[in-house]
Scaffold this active site. Sequence first.
Site: not given
Ligand SMILES: N[C@@H](CCC(=O)N[C@@H](CS)C(=O)NCC(=O)O)C(=O)O
Length: 149
Positions: A13, A40, A53, A66
């Site tokens: 990620c 998860k 995450v 983040s």
């Molecule tokens: N806007 C969020 C985006 C986080 C994100 O998209 N993380 C992805 C992994 S890179 C995730 O957890 N995806 C799982 C899902 O959407 O089910 C941030 O900046 O934390």
Amino acid sequence: MLPKLKLISHTLCPYVQRSLITVLEKQIPYDREYIDLANKPDWFLKISPLGRVPLLLVDGEVLFESAVICEYLDEITPDSLHPPDALTKAKHRSWIEFGSNLLTKIAGFYAAKDQETFEAKRLDLIANLELLEAQLDAVPFFAGEKLID
Ligand SMILES: N[C@@H](CCC(=O)N[C@@H](CS)C(=O)NCC(=O)O)C(=O)O
């Protein structure tokens, strides 16, 4: 005294990497736990409002997103990564938002369902990276030669 910090992560990620860069740059003690996003765990689904995450557990309290995590980590430690001038800081924040958008575009690029979408996403990414490069002129970081001025 800093709170006890745990970064909930996934190996691939890029948003996690952004939080991690802040932790490492500011030499903040932390724990890290990796989860499998394809499977998860229940405890994660209970505490993550969007099921994504990174999460940062701060003495057990949950922070998500983040960019917000980075801001928090910067604020609880000395020598901000942001420049002191309000306008320059706001400009940096604008480009942080641009970065968030770019990470989403990258995800769309590697998840492209067909050749045509892949090519459109590829060209869009190139255009965005060129915009970013133009901002950086001849220096590697927005603040100049170093991450912090
Ligand atoms: N806007 C969020 C985006 C986080 C994100 O998209 N993380 C992805 C992994 S890179 C995730 O957890 N995806 C799982 C899902 O959407 O089910 C941030 O900046 O934390």
